[in-house]
Structures are given as structure tokens and as C-alpha cells.
Design an enzyme around this catalytic site. Structure first.
Site, short mmCIF file in Angstrom:
data_model
loop_
_atom_site.label_atom_id
_atom_site.label_comp_id
_atom_site.label_asym_id
_atom_site.label_seq_id
_atom_site.Cartn_x
_atom_site.Cartn_y
_atom_site.Cartn_z
N THR A 14 0.82 -1.21 0.00
CA THR A 14 0.00 0.00 0.00
C THR A 14 0.86 1.26 0.00
O THR A 14 0.52 2.24 -0.66
CB THR A 14 -0.94 0.05 1.23
N VAL A 15 1.99 1.23 0.73
CA VAL A 15 2.82 2.44 0.78
C VAL A 15 3.50 2.68 -0.57
O VAL A 15 3.51 3.80 -1.08
CB VAL A 15 3.86 2.35 1.91
N ALA A 34 11.05 20.92 -5.58
CA ALA A 34 12.34 20.23 -5.48
C ALA A 34 13.37 20.87 -6.41
O ALA A 34 14.56 20.64 -6.27
CB ALA A 34 12.16 18.75 -5.83
N ARG A 46 7.56 -8.57 -5.14
CA ARG A 46 7.57 -10.03 -5.25
C ARG A 46 6.68 -10.50 -6.38
O ARG A 46 7.05 -11.34 -7.17
CB ARG A 46 7.10 -10.66 -3.94
N ILE A 142 3.66 12.60 9.91
CA ILE A 142 4.04 13.73 10.77
C ILE A 142 5.55 13.94 10.66
O ILE A 142 6.32 13.03 10.94
CB ILE A 142 3.69 13.44 12.25
N LYS A 211 9.91 2.76 17.10
CA LYS A 211 9.83 4.20 16.82
C LYS A 211 10.47 5.01 17.95
O LYS A 211 11.18 5.99 17.70
CB LYS A 211 8.37 4.60 16.63
N GLY A 310 -0.99 4.57 7.19
CA GLY A 310 -1.82 4.72 6.00
C GLY A 310 -0.96 5.05 4.81
O GLY A 310 0.13 5.61 4.94
#
Lengths: 436, 436
Positions: A14-15, A34, A46, A142, A211, A310
Site C-alpha cells: 500500500t505504501v 524540489a 515479489r 508527521i 519508533k 496509512g
């Protein structure tokens, strides 16, 4: 317009799909900001045939992930494979050894191998250095690592702490709202996709510990020491604890907290459920939201809050790292060179002062309260309030909840040791500090 | 160790003294993080003899501020003099013209002359460019400009908004807690030093408007357009409004809000008191705290919160800018080169959809409600709730509070125009949007 920054994407979950989606949708503004385009020159995963809801035909496919690092047309490899070791780590090592930049969202890999990879990044390209960035590894979208590394760089940070795992926060805030018990809410979270089929990594606090170890290294200029993070999950929290906390003016949150101002000796790192006062900004953080507090000696208390996971938020952080690289912003991954990071042993938690919530499951018979309160007295623990639930739970079990006055953690531990042989105390007491 | 970054400090008020204090106390860690020391080579202020609680004898004094920019031993001038024009602007122009870096906390100067100064920074040193940084100009110690410029650089930002003035927030949250009226709380805030003797800049919303104009430019890649910020202060808020808001589940906050996603035409910029729902993170922000929300199309809703003023937080932001410069981090002051910033006209607020709070002061006589509700009907404004206070205020005045259903702002304006000639409506109605 300068030459594009050419990236290879490894991992199309998903990312990974989110990163492609973001670069496609916001490509124009990213190029403007940029100063040059960010161009995907290779993708790899995969399973090539899997439907990811995006058109991959525009992007050259690479079958062998290990080859990405060697490609002459790649400037930066984006590692979104996951896992602390295995293919992700092999790719990371190869990428940096080849003198290319590495952007990753892999908290487990950074928590376990961050020092090795940061050294490799410094030495890459015969000492010229290569960028290593991992904003997405902590608190999703964040920009808190940038906040620590650059935003509060002028401060001696006393503490960094926060809500670092959205799954746990979703479960706790749902328990709070619904009055239901842990297992039931976990099951629902799994059904809704908010918790993994195997939720241990989240609910045992390991994800938050990864984290926290990264945050602590950045905040205190210390070497990452994931092994020293004391970790307790949320599996033992009951609806009754949440109700008691509420009656006291608190909510329960899984808090990762590290303390290590320059003046202190050891580094304190702990993930555990805490009672958070209702007036504290973290008490209002519910659902899958993450939030991190940084306490600096000049900036004061700063709060960063947002979506901790997410595809969109994580992709936002990954691409922010890529924009930094495209712009030539290349601060040291851990704020200072690896050799300047201190190897600090763990702090002795016994000296920590605070108030503590203790929940005992006891058999419903005379003398139990006397036994508990005598142990507290003998260990020098001063009791602020004590509540024994009126109605016995199933099995004749009764809950006794006790909140201490401020005192050293060592005294509480000693009191619990005195009670260890007790016939009345059915299971190990649940111990939670009150966040101050 | 590389050569020190040599700075000249112009202005030694509380922030200037804070910068010196910070560099002295945290010098060791700043040198480690910046890779080189940050050294004060000159200081300058109007009055040399004033006691500032710091020992200035270590620092070479410069009598003539305008000479700072020309000194060969200065790399960066830190402008902490204040004022949008005058000596501050003259110094800023000279500094950049001399090819030196400029760090400033001066929101008024950046709001009015930010485009000119950013162009001068780009052209400095025969086109080599010189750094221009102003993190401290917005939201004190909160690194929100860095967050916008770099942290969310991958996002198309839809809105940026927040609580940007600590004085107003202190007054509003104190009114809320105490039930007292504006004038009384302002007087107390002045006595406590939370509000200036001449508070107009704060309470009329101008200070917040300066900050909003800067935030908007960074968020939307548009040229600063301070003149287009519609600004309403908090002077007309009464205890009765706060009580009514509370009854509806809201608090009142002075909100600076800018809207301008790439897909929109004009740029909407407004500072005004709003009703903030209790469950919104900004509702919990009280006292002199600032907080900024950034809504990105991938990051989602991010919140940055902390101390918006004070010597420590402001110094933290100033020195963070200096560390960036020492590290060689030099992104464009407004994220993209000045020529790439769009000159966007103001958006037509009439198209904005939302719910609105309206408070009328009316004479206590029959037919007033009919008059107001007829105007609403004729303008197509749908009323969600209407409350008329039972007891007349002094002078026979009665308050009528009305909340509309969601609808275009233009309809509300039209309804108010219909009521403009009315004998019953004593003063212009107080209009506040409900923040959504």
C-alpha cells in the site's frame, strides 16, 4: 531545469502504491519545489501480476530486487519491503555500498541496524557520503524526525514521548468510548482492518518501541539502543481500568517515552500504558492518530500530531525525504555524525519519581486489603487513593485499584516483591504510571 | 572542526537576550549538531547601558547598526529590532545586498517586504544567493514554516489555519473560564504582561494576519499578499457570545485561515473569531499557546502546537535557522524561487459554504424577530437555531443569536444588507463562521 532525481521503488504494497500515486498526482508541484523532477526509473516487488489499483506499465520492472542498487540510472533506492533483516537489509546495505541514497519507511530495520546503515551512508562514495532518510519510519505523515533533527536543533531535549502506534490507540479509545473489553475490541479492529491478523507487533508495544528508539537517538544524540527499551503492551488493560482511570480524571494511552537530557547519565526508554490527565494534549488524541511531544529547554513543550499510518501519510513522508535529497538538504541521519553519538547505558528507572496506578486482582476474602496496604507501608509507598470494587468478578475475583502519591519507582517495585508470595493476589498486578 | 558561523545580533530586547542566553547554555550541543560553532562577533541595540540580565562584555559592541552588514567578519545578521520598515528593513536590505545571510523574527517586515527580501536573497553575492530565514516570525518556537516548506513539501495543501496570536487566545480562553467580559480580561492581561499597553496590533488581528500571510505564501506557492488578508479582531466578543457558543458545543478562537489548493482560483485569507467545535484539536488550545493545522492531500490533517511567543521559544526558532545555515541547509525562503510564486488574486468569499453564527443586538420590542427572520428568508439563509435572551441588557437591549444551516457566505451578507436600515438592530451584527 536540473536533471531529474531518479529513484527505484522496492516494494509495492500500500505504501509503495501510495508513493507512485503521490508522485503522479502532485508531480508538477513537487518538481517546482524540489527544483527538478522526481522520476521513477525502476519498480520491483515479489508479485508482478498482483492488482494494486495503479498502472505500472509506465515504470520499468526489475525482477531481481538486489539489482536495483547496482543500476547506473538510479540515484536513490526507496525501500518499502519491510522487515528488520532479510531482503530489506540486504538491499539497504547494497544501496549505500554503491554510493546511492536510501529512503526507507522501515522502522524495524532502522531500530535494529540504524547505526550500521548511518555509518555506511557516511562512508558511501569513498567518504563523500550518501543520503539516508527515514522520516516515514516514525509517526507516518508527521514530520517529527525533521522536527527533532532540525526544528528543535537548538534545544537540550529533556523528554520525547507520545502515542506512536495507531492500532493500540484505536483499541484504547474504542474501549473508552464503548466500555467494552480488550479482546472484543481487538477482534473488531481486526475485522475492520485496523489491526493485523497477527497483532502482536502492535499490541505488545514492539512497533512503538522501534519508533521510540529512533526518536530517542535523534532527541538525545545517543546511539540507537532498541534492546534497552522496556516494553509493555496493552493486552492486560480491562474495561475496569479504563473506567477507574476516567473516574480519576485520566485516560489510558500507550505511551512511548524517552528521557535523557545532556545532564543525565543513562537514557530512559519505555513503552507502556500510562494514565494521561484529561487536560494533557495527548488525552484528546484518539483513533489511529499519532502524536509526539518534544520538551526542549528553550522551545518548551511542542506537540506534533497527525495520521501515524496509512498509504497517503506514509507516502507524504517518503516523498518529503526525496524532495530533501533533490534539493540537496542532507543533514546527518541522526543529527550528528555516528561517531559523535554517545553510547549511553540505560537509566536506572528506580530513581524515577512519579505517581503510579496499581490494579490487583485478588480473592474476595478478609485481610487482603490489609496485606496489600502493609506491603505498601513496609516499602515506603504512600497511598493517595484505594478503591475496592463492590461486586466480585467471575471466579470470586475482586479488583483493588490503588493510586500512589509521588514517590520513587523502586519503592513500588519493592512493595510488589513483598506481595509476590501472596495467596490472595491472583495475577501479577497491572502497573501504570500517571503521565506528568 | 570547520570555521565558526559568525553572527551579528541587532536588537537586544527579550528575544535578543534569549538568543545570547541560548547560545551560551546550549553552545556545546549546537556546535556538535551544526558541525561548527555559532559565534557572536557583534551586538548592537539602541541603549548600551540597559540591564538585560546577561553579561554583554564578552561581545563586541557596535554602535551603528547599519555598519553590521558591512563588517567583513560577519556571515549572518540576526535582525531582532522589529517594525515592518525603518531601521529593521534598512538593515535587512543592506545585509542581503552585502551577500550575507539574514535571520529575522520580524513578521511585520516579512509580511510587507518578504517578496523583495527573498528576491534580494536570491540575487545576493552576484547570484550565488544568501540565506534568508524567518522561522521565528510565525508561531514562535513551533517549527511550522519548516514543516510547510519541507515536511509537507510533497502535498497539495488545501488549507492552513490556526491560532496565531497568544494574546488573543489568552484573553478568549480566560473569558471562557471566568465568564467575564472582554474589557475586564484585557485589562488583567495587560497588568500581567500578557498584553501590550497598546494592544491594538494583537486584539485587532493584525499580528495574526502578518503570520497568516507568511503561512499562506509557503503553503500555496503564492506571493505574499498581506493586503488581501481580511482581518477582524476579538474586541466585539462578549461573555454572552462565549456562553452561547458553549451551549452549542463550541469555543470561540481567533483563527487565521488560508485556503488555496492548486486547483482553486483565488487565494482566501482571513483572520477572524470562529466557533471551533469542542472535538477539534484547536478547541483544546488555551492560554498563550499557538497551534497550526496543515491539511495536505496525502499527509491529511497535521497539527503543530506549542509556545507562540516568549524569549525562549523565539530564540529556539532563531537558532534553529542559524543551525540550518551552519549545516548548509538552504531551501528557498518561500519553498520555490520568487519568480515561481504565483500572484493570485483574492478568492471571492461569497462562494464559501459554511454555517454561521450571528449575534444581533436589538431593541426589546415586538416584531424584531419577524424582521430578522424575514431578511434571512428573503436572502435564502436557512436558520438552524435561534435564541433570544430572556432578560434585556442595559439600555433595553436584547441579544438574538442565530446559527445558520450550511450555505453560501454571500447569502448571509445579503441578509445583513437587508437589515441595514432597520431601527431595531442597534449595532452591526457580530458574524462568526463555524470552523469545519
Amino acid at each position: 531545469m536540473s536533471a531529474p532525481l531518479r529513484i527505484a521503488l522496492a516494494g509495492l504494497g500500500t505504501v509503495g502504491a501510495g508513493v507512485i500515486n503521490l508522485l503522479e498526482r502532485n508531480g508538477g508541484l513537487i518538481t517546482r519545489r524540489a527544483g527538478r523532477p522526481i522520476e521513477i526509473v525502476a519498480v520491483c516487488a515479489r508479485d508482478r501480476s498482483k492488482d494494486r489499483g495503479i498502472d505500472l506499465s509506465r515504470y520499468p520492472w526489475e525482477d531481481d530486487m538486489t539489482l536495483l542498487a547496482g543500476r547506473a540510472d538510479v540515484d536513490v533506492v526507496v525501500e518499502l519491503v519491510g522487515g528488520s533483516d532479510g531482503p530489506a537489509l540486504a538491499l539497504a546495505r547494497r544501496t549505500l555500498a554503491a554510493g546511492k541514497g536510501l529512503v526507507t519507511a522501515n522502522k524495524a530495520m532502522i531500530a535494529h541496524h540504524g547505526m550500521e546503515l548511518a555509518e555506511a551512508a557516511e562512508q558511501a562514495g569513498n567518504g563523500a557520503g550518501a543520503p539516508l532518510k527515514f522520516e516515514a519510519a516514525v509517526a507516518g505523515g508527521i514530520p517529527v524526525l525533521k522536527g527533532l533533527r532540525e526544528g528543535v536543533a537548538a534545544n537540550d531535549v529533556a523528554r520525547v514521548y507520545g502515542i506512536l502506534n495507531g492500532t493500540c490507540n484505536y483499541i484504547l479509545s474504542t474501549m473508552e468510548r464503548s466500555g467494552r473489553d480488550f479482546a472484543e475490541v481487538l477482534g473488531e479492529a481486526q475485522a475492520l482492518g485496523y489491526a493485523e491478523a497477527d497483532p502482536a507487533f502492535d499490541i505488545e508495544g514492539i512497533d512503538a518501541a522501534h519508533k521510540l528508539a529512533i526518536l530517542a537517538a535523534l532527541a538525545f544524540g545517543s546511539r540507537i539502543d532498541f534492546g534497552a527499551v522496556e516494553t509493555t503492551g496493552i493486552t492486560r488493560i480491562r474495561a475496569a481500568d479504563i473506567a477507574q482511570a476516567e473516574a480519576l480524571g485520566y485516560v489510558i494511552r500507550l505511551i512511548g517515552l524517552a528521557e535523557g537530557a545532556a545532564s543525565q547519565g543513562g537514557l530512559f526508554q519505555r513503552v507502556q500504558p500510562c494514565l494521561v490527565p484529561l487536560e494533557h494534549p495527548l488525552a484528546a488524541v484518539d483513533g489511529a492518530t499519532n502524536a509526539v511531544v518534544i520538551e526542549g529547554n528553550f522551545a518548551g513543550r511542542l506537540l506534533f500530531q497527525g495520521a501515524g499510518a496509512g498509504d497517503g501519510p506514509t507516502a507524504s513522508a517518503v516523498v518529503a525525504d526525496l524532495i530533501d535529497i533533490a534539493r540537496g538538504v542532507d543533514t546527518a541521519p541522526f543529527s550528528v555524525p555516528v561517531e559523535a553519538l554517545e553510547a549511553r547505558g540505560p537509566a536506572d528507572p528506580g530513581n524515577r519519581l512519579g505517581r503510579t496506578y496499581l490494579r490487583f486482582n485478588v480473592t474476595d476474602r478478609p485481610g487482603v486489603l490489609a496485606e496489600i496496604t502493609a506491603a505498601m507501608r513496609d516499602a515506603g509507598v504512600s497511598i493517595e487513593s484505594l478503591i475496592q470494587e463492590g461486586r466480585p468478578e467471575e471466579g470470586g475475583e475482586v479488583l483493588v485499584v490503588l493510586v500512589t502519591h509521588e514517590g520513587p519507582e523502586s519503592a513500588v517495585i519493592q512493595a510488589l516483591e513483598l506481595l509476590q508470595g501472596s495467596d490472595s493476589v491472583i495475577e501479577p498486578p497491572l502497573v501504570m504510571p500517571l503521565l506528568a
